[in-house]
Design a protein around this motif. Structure first.
Motif, short mmCIF file in Angstrom:
data_model
loop_
_atom_site.label_atom_id
_atom_site.label_comp_id
_atom_site.label_asym_id
_atom_site.label_seq_id
_atom_site.Cartn_x
_atom_site.Cartn_y
_atom_site.Cartn_z
N HIS A 114 0.83 -1.21 0.00
CA HIS A 114 0.00 0.00 0.00
C HIS A 114 0.87 1.26 0.00
O HIS A 114 0.63 2.20 -0.76
N SER A 116 3.90 1.59 -1.06
CA SER A 116 4.56 1.69 -2.36
C SER A 116 3.62 2.29 -3.40
O SER A 116 4.02 3.13 -4.21
N GLN A 117 2.35 1.88 -3.36
CA GLN A 117 1.38 2.39 -4.32
C GLN A 117 1.13 3.88 -4.12
O GLN A 117 1.07 4.66 -5.09
N ARG A 120 4.09 5.75 -5.39
CA ARG A 120 4.12 5.68 -6.85
C ARG A 120 3.20 6.74 -7.44
O ARG A 120 3.53 7.39 -8.44
N GLU A 121 2.05 6.94 -6.83
CA GLU A 121 1.11 7.96 -7.30
C GLU A 121 1.68 9.36 -7.10
O GLU A 121 1.50 10.25 -7.93
N GLY A 149 8.44 2.90 -4.36
CA GLY A 149 7.32 3.58 -5.00
C GLY A 149 7.75 4.89 -5.64
O GLY A 149 7.38 5.20 -6.77
N SER A 152 9.89 4.30 -8.82
CA SER A 152 9.34 3.26 -9.69
C SER A 152 9.48 3.59 -11.17
O SER A 152 9.49 2.69 -12.01
#
Length: 416
Positions: A114, A116-117, A120-121, A149, A152
């Motif tokens: 989570h 990392s996501q 990443r955003e 993230g 990435s």
């Protein structure tokens, strides 16, 4: 046994029976605080003492009047430290940021990946790059997720150059320690610094550069790049961390940290493997702590590298001084020198007994293990490891970055 109880007066037996439920409750509280079976988040009732202590220190915080207004993104692992993540946010991070008049958004992570996501955003959305800093309220593991993230989108080609460019363009990454392994925070802010000290330095401080290790799998480009800014482990240290984060995790933070070293020392597992490393010049005043890379032969695959083809008890690459858990595994490495220190113990350079292995763990607390003749430390900016199997267990062991389990296989690591 019944004869003994017959000697106790009836009124005393009655009082003991009446107190039995309360004694059982006290036992459960003590078990939750010091052993914590299943390593589940502790109920709020168990955290009364910690909550009061954290709250009082937060109230004592006096922010400098010269602080500039910043915006933080705080990612909290609520289960870190057996429930201390959420407690630390409520009693330390939120009140201190508000007291310092710093704005922030908070995300409570729901599981692995989570953080990392979210990062990443942030990296992909220019509008979200308005954050002045991203804080990971966790141990070293979730910080590793945040780093991957953020980076990435870095290309696999020219990764050293691209990684440095990306680090300058993206918001700085910081950590408030609440996990069982806090090596990064210990290295940056001082051992056992605690969340208040770390956050105070984050609010008032300026970003500083830290080298990043970029790992790729040889022959497996589909696995992409994996980044780390702390510790690459194989052999004994990764066996230790696998026990604490998996096999022994149910015992809770105290017992697992006592049992894991004992188990890996009793096993004394040696792994065959081939390590190539590209040596870097060491400062003259530190040379006594490092082994001469010329004592190993040139790699037949790359003449700029040296080869260690041996049986390993220990092989770890440290990017920062503190490995976590009061272990200063690589005490002479610098956080921004374009290199890492490799710590290794190999069979051909000195057989290590179980007693010697115990001494390595004990003396690593202050970095004194580096004085052992059978401990080899080299400085490099690139290495390639082809891990083999242990002779007796038939296992290749575990390969980890900051305590996070990675797929085992031949890897290449570059530092930038």
């Amino acid at each position: 046994m019944s004869g003994i109880f017959d000697l106790i007066p009836d009124h005393v037996q009655t009082q003991v029976q009446d107190l039995a439920p309360y004694l059982a409750g006290i036992s459960l509280v003590l078990t939750g605080l010091f052993m914590n079976p299943l390593n589940v988040p502790l109920p709020l009732f168990f955290q009364v003492h910690d909550r009061k202590k954290l709250r009082n220190r937060s109230k004592a915080y006096d922010p400098p009047s010269s602080l500039k207004s910043k915006k933080f993104l705080v990612l909290v692992n609520p289960n870190a430290g057996a429930g201390m993540g959420k407690l630390t946010y409520d009693e330390v991070i939120k009140p201190m940021l508000e007291k310092a008049k710093q704005s922030h958004d908070v995300v409570f992570t729901t599981g692995p990946g989570h953080a990392s996501q979210v990062c990443r955003e942030v990296a992909a959305n220019p509008a979200l790059e308005s954050y002045d800093c991203i804080i990971s309220a966790s141990g070293d593991g979730m910080l590793h997720e945040c780093l991957n993230g953020l980076l990435s989108n870095v290309s696999a080609s020219s990764k050293g150059h691209n990684t440095r460019t990306a680090k300058r363009q993206l918001p700085p990454l910081a950590v408030v320690p609440v996990g069982s392994g806090n090596g990064v925070a210990d290295s940056l802010y001082g051992r056992r610094c605690g969340p208040h000290v770390a956050l105070e330095k984050i609010i008032a401080g300026k970003p500083s550069d830290i080298d990043v290790m970029a790992m790729t799998y040889v022959g497996k480009p589909e696995l992409g790049l994996i980044y780390d800014l702390h510790f690459f482990c194989w052999a004994v240290f990764s066996d230790h961390d696998f026990l604490t984060e998996n096999t022994l995790r149910w015992l809770g933070p105290m017992l697992k940290m006592v049992l894991a070293p004992a188990i890996v020392i009793l096993r004394m597992t040696w792994y065959g493997g081939v390590l190539d490393f590209a040596p870097v010049e060491v400062a003259k005043d530190l040379k006594k702590h490092y082994k001469d890379p010329k004592s190993w032969p040139e790699s037949p695959d790359d003449k700029t590298m040296r080869r260690v083809d041996d049986s390993f008890w220990c092989m770890a690459a440290g990017n920062l001084k503190e490995a976590g858990g009061d272990l200063s595994a690589t005490p002479y490495v610098k956080q921004d020198e374009g290199a890492v220190d490799i710590l290794m113990v190999t069979k051909s350079r000195g057989w290590v007994s179980r007693f010697r292995g115990l001494m390595v763990f004990l003396q690593a607390e202050n970095g004194e293990h580096t004085e052992f003749d059978d401990i080899q430390i080299v400085k490099c900016n690139k290495f390639r490891l082809k891990p083999g199997k242990s002779r007796y267990r038939g296992s290749p062991g575990h390969l980890q970055l900051s305590g996070q389990e990675q797929e085992n296989g031949e890897v290449e690591v570059e530092v930038s």
